[in-house]
Scaffold this motif. Sequence first.
Motif, short mmCIF file in Angstrom:
data_model
loop_
_atom_site.label_atom_id
_atom_site.label_comp_id
_atom_site.label_asym_id
_atom_site.label_seq_id
_atom_site.Cartn_x
_atom_site.Cartn_y
_atom_site.Cartn_z
N ALA A 5 -111.48 -38.58 28.12
CA ALA A 5 -110.17 -38.73 28.75
C ALA A 5 -109.64 -40.14 28.62
O ALA A 5 -108.43 -40.36 28.67
N HIS A 6 -110.53 -41.11 28.47
CA HIS A 6 -110.11 -42.50 28.28
C HIS A 6 -109.93 -42.85 26.80
O HIS A 6 -109.36 -43.90 26.49
N LYS A 17 -116.55 -35.63 29.64
CA LYS A 17 -115.14 -35.28 29.83
C LYS A 17 -114.35 -36.54 30.22
O LYS A 17 -113.27 -36.81 29.68
N HIS A 18 -114.88 -37.31 31.15
CA HIS A 18 -114.22 -38.51 31.64
C HIS A 18 -114.10 -39.56 30.53
O HIS A 18 -113.06 -40.20 30.37
N THR A 24 -106.65 -43.60 22.47
CA THR A 24 -105.71 -44.00 23.53
C THR A 24 -105.04 -45.34 23.20
O THR A 24 -105.72 -46.31 22.84
N TYR A 59 -118.12 -44.43 33.53
CA TYR A 59 -117.47 -43.13 33.58
C TYR A 59 -118.15 -42.11 34.50
O TYR A 59 -117.61 -41.03 34.74
N LEU A 96 -105.60 -36.55 26.28
CA LEU A 96 -106.41 -36.43 27.50
C LEU A 96 -106.10 -37.56 28.48
O LEU A 96 -106.09 -37.36 29.69
N TRP A 97 -105.82 -38.74 27.94
CA TRP A 97 -105.47 -39.89 28.80
C TRP A 97 -104.15 -39.63 29.53
O TRP A 97 -103.97 -40.08 30.66
N ASP A 147 -103.13 -37.12 31.01
CA ASP A 147 -103.40 -36.44 32.28
C ASP A 147 -104.19 -37.34 33.23
O ASP A 147 -103.81 -37.54 34.38
N HIS A 148 -105.27 -37.93 32.74
CA HIS A 148 -106.15 -38.72 33.60
C HIS A 148 -105.50 -40.03 34.06
O HIS A 148 -105.86 -40.58 35.10
N TYR A 207 -119.41 -33.99 33.14
CA TYR A 207 -118.26 -34.74 33.65
C TYR A 207 -118.18 -36.11 32.99
O TYR A 207 -117.08 -36.59 32.66
N GLY A 254 -109.86 -29.29 29.76
CA GLY A 254 -111.03 -29.98 30.31
C GLY A 254 -112.24 -29.07 30.45
O GLY A 254 -113.39 -29.53 30.40
#
Length: 414
Positions: A104-105, A100-101, A274, A206, A110-111, A113-114, A97, A139
Amino acid sequence: MSLVTLAIPFFLVSVLVELALDRWRNWGLYRLNDAIGSLGAGIMSRISGLVRSGVGLLIYLPAYELLTPYYQAVGFNWTAANPWHLLLAVVAYDFCYYWKHRFAHEINLLWADHLVHHQSEDYNLTTALRQPSGGLPIGWIFYLPLLLIGLPAELMITAGAIDLIYQFWVHTQKFPKVRWIEWIFVTPSNHRVHHAQNRVYVDRNYGGVFIIWDRLFGSYQEELEQEPCIYGVRKPLRSFDPLAANLQHYRRMALDAWYTKSWREKLTLWFRRTGYRPADAEEAMPEPSCDLGDFRRFDPQIGCGQRLYALAQHLCYSGATLALLWYARDMAYGEQLLAVGLLAFGLISNGRILDGHRLARHWELARLGLLLAVAPILPFALSAALAGYALASGLAWLWLAFSGKEDTVASVSD
């Protein structure tokens, strides 16, 4: 029924307790519009999960079966009945996780969605329930390493639910630092850092359950007394509509792809870091970040009656969502799809009411008219209840939105 669904009543009771303390102690943690916006996004996330397939399990399960001879040879024999196995599963899941987190940033797509989870400009327990409604289903890739240790899908799902449920309580401002805990676990203090948009705090902390990953991989930042957290994102959403929340960054990337003249940029900007924007797209459509030196939360003012109406509608949507999640297994897919669509329409309309959008009065009437049109095809008891609800809501809304009995200020349009 999943552990997360079973935990929803506990979540809601906890929100009510924190809200009561907020009003009693005059902390100023809660605003009605922001809280409903976050809870609405959370409802949208849960109901959308009923009608979209779990791509990850479609890949994980066959891969696990393929590797079963390897697991037997090595001696992997996981069981949820063994508490040590469950603890190890949570640790392994949280490690995946973390990555993944973190990604995502760090990646635009990916950002997108998060981002939904970070849009709230308040920080309270409703922020924990603010979740995205799907996005690109990739994910699961980050959890494939769990196949290497032979973790069964059912234990992975349980560990994931525990990981998610744990993260609920850290979304509060009123739990102080406890030094030894800060070294091992994710806490309200180090997670407040994660939700802050201050430059020193951006893209830090994270972990889901364990903060040790951040300490090991250089992404840890302590909460500083001299730097109070300012919550939200640098390019604010400025809406309480959950659909707008989920589309915010996708829309921005799509516009950048449209405005840039470079085909290379059109194809790659989605996968860049991002915040990356092609120079010609940024010149054609400049979007300055929020000035934290003069930060003001998005807070459009609407009449008291309309605020109470939005609250009443949200309570109805919450009750309907719990019923839908409870009975979903007994419903055909088409029935689930209809229920999800009607609820989503309501959440979007309610968000626009809280925005003070100039067309909200018409959208809400259209929603109620649609409910009346659908009611005859439902079983009699449900049909009568739905028609009664739509008529009562319609009369109240006509009086509030069209009678001129209420003053409305600071209305927000597109």
